[in-house]
Design an enzyme around this catalytic site. Structure first.
Site, PDB file in Angstrom:
ATOM      1  N   LYS A  47       0.807  -1.221   0.000  1.00 23.03           N
ATOM      2  CA  LYS A  47       0.000   0.000   0.000  1.00 23.03           C
ATOM      3  C   LYS A  47       0.842   1.274   0.000  1.00 23.03           C
ATOM      4  CE  LYS A  47      -3.954  -2.185   0.147  1.00 23.03           C
ATOM      5  NZ  LYS A  47      -3.503  -3.568   0.132  1.00 23.03           N
ATOM      6  N   GLY A  98     -10.437  -5.195   4.516  1.00 23.26           N
ATOM      7  CA  GLY A  98     -10.766  -4.567   5.786  1.00 23.26           C
ATOM      8  C   GLY A  98      -9.930  -5.040   6.960  1.00 23.26           C
ATOM      9  N   LYS A 113      -5.725  10.352   6.872  1.00 19.49           N
ATOM     10  CA  LYS A 113      -6.857  11.125   7.353  1.00 19.49           C
ATOM     11  C   LYS A 113      -8.132  10.344   7.069  1.00 19.49           C
ATOM     12  CE  LYS A 113      -9.084  14.808   8.819  1.00 19.49           C
ATOM     13  NZ  LYS A 113      -9.057  15.173  10.248  1.00 19.49           N
ATOM     14  N   LEU A 134     -11.941  10.014   6.241  1.00 16.68           N
ATOM     15  CA  LEU A 134     -13.003  10.800   5.621  1.00 16.68           C
ATOM     16  C   LEU A 134     -14.349  10.360   6.195  1.00 16.68           C
ATOM     17  CD1 LEU A 134     -11.716  10.668   1.929  1.00 16.68           C
ATOM     18  CD2 LEU A 134     -11.355  12.458   3.636  1.00 16.68           C
ATOM     19  N   HIS A 155     -16.318  -3.551   5.244  1.00 14.74           N
ATOM     20  CA  HIS A 155     -15.381  -3.262   4.156  1.00 14.74           C
ATOM     21  C   HIS A 155     -15.495  -4.247   3.002  1.00 14.74           C
ATOM     22  CE1 HIS A 155     -13.504  -0.301   6.787  1.00 14.74           C
ATOM     23  NE2 HIS A 155     -13.381  -1.224   7.708  1.00 14.74           N
ATOM     24  N   LYS A 196     -17.704  -5.387  -0.266  1.00 11.16           N
ATOM     25  CA  LYS A 196     -18.735  -4.871  -1.163  1.00 11.16           C
ATOM     26  C   LYS A 196     -19.874  -5.880  -1.298  1.00 11.16           C
ATOM     27  CE  LYS A 196     -14.894  -2.925  -3.774  1.00 11.16           C
ATOM     28  NZ  LYS A 196     -14.071  -3.103  -4.982  1.00 11.16           N
ATOM     29  N   GLU A 214      -8.914   2.351  -7.161  1.00  8.86           N
ATOM     30  CA  GLU A 214     -10.001   2.611  -6.225  1.00  8.86           C
ATOM     31  C   GLU A 214      -9.777   3.914  -5.463  1.00  8.86           C
ATOM     32  OE1 GLU A 214     -11.253  -0.666  -3.898  1.00  8.86           O
ATOM     33  OE2 GLU A 214     -11.227  -2.056  -5.587  1.00  8.86           O
ATOM     34  N   ARG A 226      -5.985  -6.997 -11.126  1.00 11.01           N
ATOM     35  CA  ARG A 226      -6.671  -8.211 -11.576  1.00 11.01           C
ATOM     36  C   ARG A 226      -8.070  -7.831 -12.037  1.00 11.01           C
ATOM     37  NH1 ARG A 226     -10.307  -8.470  -7.552  1.00 11.01           N
ATOM     38  NH2 ARG A 226      -9.642  -8.009  -5.420  1.00 11.01           N
ATOM     39  N   ARG A 238     -24.081  -9.268  -4.870  1.00  9.95           N
ATOM     40  CA  ARG A 238     -23.315 -10.477  -4.554  1.00  9.95           C
ATOM     41  C   ARG A 238     -24.151 -11.364  -3.639  1.00  9.95           C
ATOM     42  NH1 ARG A 238     -16.995  -8.798  -3.561  1.00  9.95           N
ATOM     43  NH2 ARG A 238     -16.889  -7.055  -5.027  1.00  9.95           N
TER      44      ARG A 238
END
Length: 448
Positions: free
Chosen positions: A116, A165, A201, A203, A235, A237, A275, A291, A337
């Site tokens: 990351k 997550g 930070k 959001l 976290h 979807k 993302e 991917r 999903r």
């Protein structure tokens, strides 16, 4: 073009690749564990190879077993699907070292975006907007406290090797930073074997927007619009749509071209997703998935392209079959999903399907590996199907989804289908006015 490819995956995504390959005249090889001997992807492939016992670590995550299956069958390329080894740079390197083509980006690009911190540094260099936060990893608690003071609370501590997550902890005030920092490091170490974290930070009311990109590995790239994936639980979807209801055409083009230019500069090959968190008209980079995404069908629906076919073409050395000017948004698409889980606690619910009927009709697509009598094994992810609808506009897509959910039959196990039927009645979903935090609050209120 390849003569034969191996799909290093299972379930609906393996079927998805098999179908694209068959349309192209390419033979397919399915791999499977002993638990998946009767799985639909095994039945549909031209050949199949058993690669180990039920546990994913001994089968679908076994690099040696998958490479051996390639050698046995003469497969020239491997499509990884999503999950399992799809973003494992060591696997990609091993595939390349064996003279087999990996259908996806290079090991270098997967490694670059898999960390990351490196991903964020790369994004900044390429002109992609990022969330304010630490420069690199945060070494100790004193540094974490200082960053909290510098940027102001709330802040979020994240694992550098994180995903799904895990290794993410929120600190709403200085009093919470010590616990959040220690907890994130411990969770990251347990989940990823790496306890390095960074801080950003936090959001308060963002949406989750992701931009689909595609590159040919030779400096050419396009974007295929964005998806809104803000409806999330822990976290993860659960409901995705394209285009995003909060994004207008000008904004779509601007952020899309920033992303396309970035992956072109990298020389990126294949499908990827950049993302973002999106709040008050500003985009903030989160990560890049190197991917195919679970939710790729909604992009295919509104753009009229087959992303898997394109992956195979480009991996075989052919040019992309479309240019940026060929890609225009057509209508609206939504994917839900469907998991084998028991509400309200979302506990996994494997078992035998006593009856299965897929919905149909105009604008309805069902990506699933289910069939009557199929036994869902308890060893893998609980995702069992993806219901995708496409309409001329968002209201039509919502109406079509409601109708399709009413037609769907999955008996013998519990699923999350009732969740979506309820969600469609919520005003926030009907209007598209929601953030990444909305669903958690709705679930607490409506499912207890």
């Amino acid at each position: 073009m390849f003569r034969k490819i191996l799909i290093a995956n299972r379930g609906e995504i393996a079927l998805r690749v098999i179908r694209a390959a068959r349309e192209m005249g390419v033979e397919s090889v399915a791999v499977h564990s002993t638990a998946d001997t009767d799985a639909m992807h095994v039945r549909m492939a031209d050949e199949s190879v058993c690669i180990g016992p039920p546990a994913g670590t001994d089968s679908y995550l076994s690099m040696s077993a998958i490479l051996s299956a390639c050698e046995i069958t003469g497969a020239e390329a491997i499509h990884p699907g999503y999950g399992f080894l799809s973003e494992n740079a060591a696997f990609v390197q091993a595939v390349e070292d064996h003279g087999i083509k990996f259908i996806g980006p290079s090991a270098e690009h997967i490694r670059m975006m898999g960390d990351k911190i490196t991903a964020k540094e790369t994004a900044k260099r390429l002109g992609i907007p990022c969330v304010p936060g630490s420069e690199g990893g945060v070494a100790d608690l004193a540094a974490a406290r200082q960053i909290g003071e510098d940027f102001g609370y709330p802040v979020i501590v994240k694992a550098t090797a994180g995903g799904g997550g895990r290794g993410m902890k929120l600190a709403k005030s200085a009093a919470e930073i010590d616990t959040a920092f220690g907890s994130a490091r411990s969770e990251a170490k347990a989940a990823f074997g790496n306890d390095e974290v960074y801080i950003e930070k936090y959001l308060g009311r963002p949406r989750h927007i992701e931009v689909q990109v595609f590159g040919d590995g030779k400096g050419n790239a396009v974007h295929l619009g964005e998806r809104d994936c803000s409806l999330q639980r822990r976290h993860q979807k659960v409901f995705e749509e394209a285009p995003g209801p909060a994004i207008d055409a000008a904004t779509r083009s601007e952020i899309g071209m920033i992303c396309a230019n970035a992956v072109a500069e990298l020389g990126y090959e294949g499908a990827g997703t950049i993302e973002f968190l999106y709040e008050d008209g500003e985009f903030y980079f989160i990560e890049m998935n190197t991917r195919l995404q679970v939710e790729h069908p909604v992009t295919e629906a509104i753009m009229g392209v087959d992303l898997v076919r394109e992956q195979i073409r480009v991996a075989a050395g052919l040019p992309m079959s479309f240019r940026q000017e060929d890609l225009q948004v057509n209508g609206h698409a939504i994917e839900v999903r469907i998991n084998a889980e028991k509400l309200p606690n979302f506990a996994p619910c494997p078992g035998t399907i006593s009856q299965y009927h897929a919905p149909g009709g105009l604008g309805v697509r069902m990506d699933s590996a289910l069939y009557d009598g199929y036994r869902i094994p308890p060893y893998y992810d609980s995702l069992i199907a993806k219901l995708i609808v496409h309409g001329r506009d968002r209201p039509e897509a919502l109406a079509r989804l409601n109708r399709a959910l009413g037609e769907l039959i999955v008996d013998g196990i519990d699923t999350t289908v009732p969740l979506f039927s309820e969600l469609l009645q919520a005003n926030a979903v009907q209007t598209g006015d929601y953030t990444i935090h909305w669903l958690e609050g709705w679930l607490e209120k409506n499912l207890g």
